[in-house]
Design a protein around this motif. Structure first.
Motif, PDB file in Angstrom:
ATOM      1  N   PRO A 207       0.887  -1.022   0.145  1.00 53.22           N
ATOM      2  CA  PRO A 207       0.493  -0.275   0.208  1.00 53.22           C
ATOM      3  C   PRO A 207       0.643   1.501  -0.268  1.00 53.22           C
ATOM      4  CG  PRO A 207      -0.337  -1.261   2.220  1.00 53.22           C
ATOM      5  CD  PRO A 207       0.584  -2.246   1.696  1.00 53.22           C
ATOM      6  N   ASP A 208       1.750   1.593   0.245  1.00 54.94           N
ATOM      7  CA  ASP A 208       2.880   2.459  -0.504  1.00 54.94           C
ATOM      8  C   ASP A 208       3.440   3.167  -1.852  1.00 54.94           C
ATOM      9  OD1 ASP A 208       3.249   2.737   2.460  1.00 54.94           O
ATOM     10  OD2 ASP A 208       5.062   1.804   2.651  1.00 54.94           O
ATOM     11  N   ILE A 209       3.022   2.232  -2.180  1.00 56.81           N
ATOM     12  CA  ILE A 209       3.102   2.377  -4.086  1.00 56.81           C
ATOM     13  C   ILE A 209       1.238   2.654  -4.578  1.00 56.81           C
ATOM     14  CG2 ILE A 209       3.674   0.888  -5.748  1.00 56.81           C
ATOM     15  CD1 ILE A 209       5.345  -0.706  -4.899  1.00 56.81           C
ATOM     16  N   LEU A 210       1.976   3.354  -4.600  1.00 57.05           N
ATOM     17  CA  LEU A 210       0.144   4.256  -5.530  1.00 57.05           C
ATOM     18  C   LEU A 210       0.378   4.843  -7.294  1.00 57.05           C
ATOM     19  CD1 LEU A 210      -0.219   5.255  -2.798  1.00 57.05           C
ATOM     20  CD2 LEU A 210      -2.283   5.598  -3.273  1.00 57.05           C
ATOM     21  N   TYR A 211      -0.334   4.982  -7.761  1.00 60.72           N
ATOM     22  CA  TYR A 211      -0.098   5.371  -9.191  1.00 60.72           C
ATOM     23  C   TYR A 211      -1.202   6.269  -9.019  1.00 60.72           C
ATOM     24  CZ  TYR A 211       2.451   1.211 -10.568  1.00 60.72           C
ATOM     25  OH  TYR A 211       3.233  -0.135 -10.051  1.00 60.72           O
ATOM     26  N   ALA A 212      -1.253   7.619 -10.026  1.00 55.86           N
ATOM     27  CA  ALA A 212      -2.244   8.452  -9.934  1.00 55.86           C
ATOM     28  C   ALA A 212      -1.843   9.325 -11.237  1.00 55.86           C
ATOM     29  CB  ALA A 212      -1.655   9.914  -9.219  1.00 55.86           C
ATOM     30  N   ALA A 213      -2.590   9.914 -12.204  1.00 50.33           N
ATOM     31  CA  ALA A 213      -3.565  10.087 -13.410  1.00 50.33           C
ATOM     32  C   ALA A 213      -3.724  11.649 -12.755  1.00 50.33           C
ATOM     33  CB  ALA A 213      -4.123   9.489 -14.229  1.00 50.33           C
ATOM     34  N   THR A 214      -2.692  11.816 -13.259  1.00 46.16           N
ATOM     35  CA  THR A 214      -3.056  14.264 -13.571  1.00 46.16           C
ATOM     36  C   THR A 214      -4.148  15.006 -14.991  1.00 46.16           C
ATOM     37  OG1 THR A 214      -1.248  14.970 -14.001  1.00 46.16           O
ATOM     38  CG2 THR A 214      -1.508  14.426 -11.704  1.00 46.16           C
ATOM     39  N   TRP A 215      -5.126  15.658 -15.027  1.00 45.86           N
ATOM     40  CA  TRP A 215      -5.737  16.280 -15.342  1.00 45.86           C
ATOM     41  C   TRP A 215      -5.633  17.627 -15.017  1.00 45.86           C
ATOM     42  CZ3 TRP A 215     -11.237  15.246 -16.171  1.00 45.86           C
ATOM     43  CH2 TRP A 215     -11.793  15.550 -17.866  1.00 45.86           C
ATOM     44  N   GLY A 232      -0.351  13.597 -16.984  1.00 47.93           N
ATOM     45  CA  GLY A 232       0.322  13.033 -17.041  1.00 47.93           C
ATOM     46  C   GLY A 232       0.101  11.669 -15.838  1.00 47.93           C
ATOM     47  N   LEU A 233       0.994  10.470 -15.926  1.00 42.49           N
ATOM     48  CA  LEU A 233       1.433   9.659 -14.630  1.00 42.49           C
ATOM     49  C   LEU A 233       2.339   9.861 -14.073  1.00 42.49           C
ATOM     50  CD1 LEU A 233       0.829   6.902 -17.675  1.00 42.49           C
ATOM     51  CD2 LEU A 233      -1.339   7.822 -16.937  1.00 42.49           C
ATOM     52  N   HIS A 234       2.216   9.230 -13.373  1.00 38.45           N
ATOM     53  CA  HIS A 234       2.741   9.114 -11.904  1.00 38.45           C
ATOM     54  C   HIS A 234       3.007   7.944 -10.387  1.00 38.45           C
ATOM     55  CE1 HIS A 234       2.583  14.079 -12.603  1.00 38.45           C
ATOM     56  NE2 HIS A 234       1.567  13.989 -12.952  1.00 38.45           N
ATOM     57  N   LYS A 235       3.801   7.980 -10.366  1.00 42.88           N
ATOM     58  CA  LYS A 235       3.945   6.879  -9.066  1.00 42.88           C
ATOM     59  C   LYS A 235       5.147   7.416  -7.573  1.00 42.88           C
ATOM     60  CE  LYS A 235       6.105   2.811  -8.460  1.00 42.88           C
ATOM     61  NZ  LYS A 235       6.815   1.551  -9.261  1.00 42.88           N
ATOM     62  N   SER A 236       4.012   6.849  -6.651  1.00 43.09           N
ATOM     63  CA  SER A 236       4.608   7.354  -5.022  1.00 43.09           C
ATOM     64  C   SER A 236       5.173   5.884  -4.900  1.00 43.09           C
ATOM     65  CB  SER A 236       3.647   7.916  -4.038  1.00 43.09           C
ATOM     66  OG  SER A 236       3.990   7.394  -3.160  1.00 43.09           O
ATOM     67  N   LEU A 237       6.456   6.131  -4.142  1.00 43.75           N
ATOM     68  CA  LEU A 237       6.737   4.621  -3.814  1.00 43.75           C
ATOM     69  C   LEU A 237       6.748   4.960  -1.752  1.00 43.75           C
ATOM     70  CD1 LEU A 237      10.242   4.046  -5.379  1.00 43.75           C
ATOM     71  CD2 LEU A 237       7.825   2.631  -5.750  1.00 43.75           C
ATOM     72  N   ASP A 238       5.680   5.790  -1.487  1.00 46.76           N
ATOM     73  CA  ASP A 238       5.729   6.364   0.270  1.00 46.76           C
ATOM     74  C   ASP A 238       3.832   6.686   0.783  1.00 46.76           C
ATOM     75  OD1 ASP A 238       5.758   8.741  -1.226  1.00 46.76           O
ATOM     76  OD2 ASP A 238       7.502   9.810  -0.288  1.00 46.76           O
TER      77      ASP A 238
END
Length: 371
Positions: A207-215, A232-238
């Motif tokens: 659950p520390d890994i998330l993906y997001a799409a901005t618009w 764009g596409l984004h990724k979080s590791l924290d």
């Protein structure tokens, strides 16, 4: 004598015809007269924005209506109850049940599409008693909330994708995170003017890994700007505290609305449906958790445009099967390399949401412009 026999003869002929017709009906089977029909929340209830099925009782559904509040059924759609009518907004964009406690329901107000006709909301709401009572938990200036994720093990941690106001800049837009059950929110992605967030994913194995799409988008009475450098596409590791933009294999153009899906069979396989230009774009796949991307096809949502659809779902029952919300739902069986229009007979078109039953791989539930 013959005259008196005519009524008897006619009666015999009618009785024979009745027997033959009933014999023909009997051959059709007991279910021949049944037909699929819309089961609600009303005959043509308007745009359905999101669907949540109770994980412990699949007869219980919660339905988010774009311009009609929240509805609940406890008998798989046979009867419905409105459960949000006393709140200060009627427009709903997203709904989710807390994985740790499905009696807790989170609702994001404001439709999650970019049309001229959309209703706007006044923030995020929570119910801790199966929808009997609600409390507004902030983000009052977000206007359009498209996705909510509750941490699978910590009910106090919630992430929200806020599209932000459609007709003007500012407001509350981007990815927001709460670690105190919604009492406070921290923005971690998006800008202050035009760039919000339209989709979020969480890795079920971490659950520390998330993906997001901005618009980045803006609508006026005369025109619609459906993309920009902020998309764009984004990724979080924290856990969504910080984000890295994913660019390898992604077209170097201004992107529009993006839909995301994660493979239930392999957490490193991520799908993204990208809008590049008006009604153009494609389905992209990453097989290494977003590090690089490959284009599978030119498919995007059509109809009035990706701004109105673009939600992407990966089947939990068959690997590689994808459903793209559209005026006619598009289905792929090969990880997005090819798509075919789904059979829409007996169903309203213009789908915006769908849900799967864990217990039945053949059961699909769609939310459309007609219920």
């Amino acid at each position: 004598m013959k005259f008196k026999m005519y009524p008897v003869y006619a009666l015999i002929m009618c009785w024979s015809l009745f027997i033959n017709l009933n014999a023909q009906e009997a051959k059709k089977g007991p279910l021949e007269g049944l037909a699929f029909r819309s089961i609600g929340p009303a005959f043509t209830s308007g745009r359905i924005a999101d669907i949540a099925i109770h994980p412990e009782n699949e007869n219980v559904w919660y339905i988010a209506v774009g311009s009609g509040g929240v509805w609940k059924t406890i008998n798989s759609g046979t009867t419905w109850e409105p459960i949000f009518d006393k709140e200060s907004t009627y427009s709903i964009g997203s709904i989710v049940l807390d994985p740790s406690n499905p009696s807790t329901i989170w609702v994001g107000s404001g439709e999650n599409v970019g049309g001229r006709h959309v209703g706007y909301g006044d923030g995020i709401y929570v119910s801790h008693d199966d929808g009997k009572t609600w409390k507004n938990m902030g983000l009052n200036k977000s206007e359009h909330l498209s996705t909510i994720i509750v941490h699978p093990e910590d009910s106090n941690t919630i992430w929200v994708a806020a599209q932000g106001p459609l007709w003007n800049k500012g407001g509350e837009r981007g990815v927001y995170k709460s670690t105190d059950g919604g009492a406070s929110w921290k923005k971690t992605l998006g800008d202050e003017e035009w760039t919000g967030a339209t989709d979020l994913l969480i890795d079920p194995t971490n659950p520390d890994i998330l993906y997001a799409a901005t618009w980045q988008r803006h609508r006026t009475v005369a025109a619609y700007l459906g993309g920009g450098p902020g998309s764009g596409l984004h990724k979080s590791l924290d856990g969504g505290e910080t984000w890295s933009k994913l660019t390898t294999g992604i077209p170097e153009v201004n992107l529009g609305k993006i839909g995301l899906a994660l493979s239930p069979f392999n957490h490193e396989v991520v799908y993204a449906i990208l809008e590049t230009e008006r009604l153009k774009g494609g389905l992209y796949i990453s097989k290494n958790a977003g590090q690089s991307w490959t284009k599978q096809s030119n498919t995007v949502s059509g109809g009035t445009g990706p701004h109105y659809y673009q939600e992407l779902y990966a089947s939990p029952h068959k690997e590689g099967r994808l459903f793209l919300m559209n005026n006619y739902v598009k289905v792929s069986e090969d990880h997005g390399k090819t798509f075919e229009n789904m059979n829409e007979k007996g169903k309203h078109v213009d789908s915006h949401a769908m849900a799967f039953k864990a217990s039945d791989p053949n059961y699909l539930l769609f939310g459309t412009d007609g219920g």
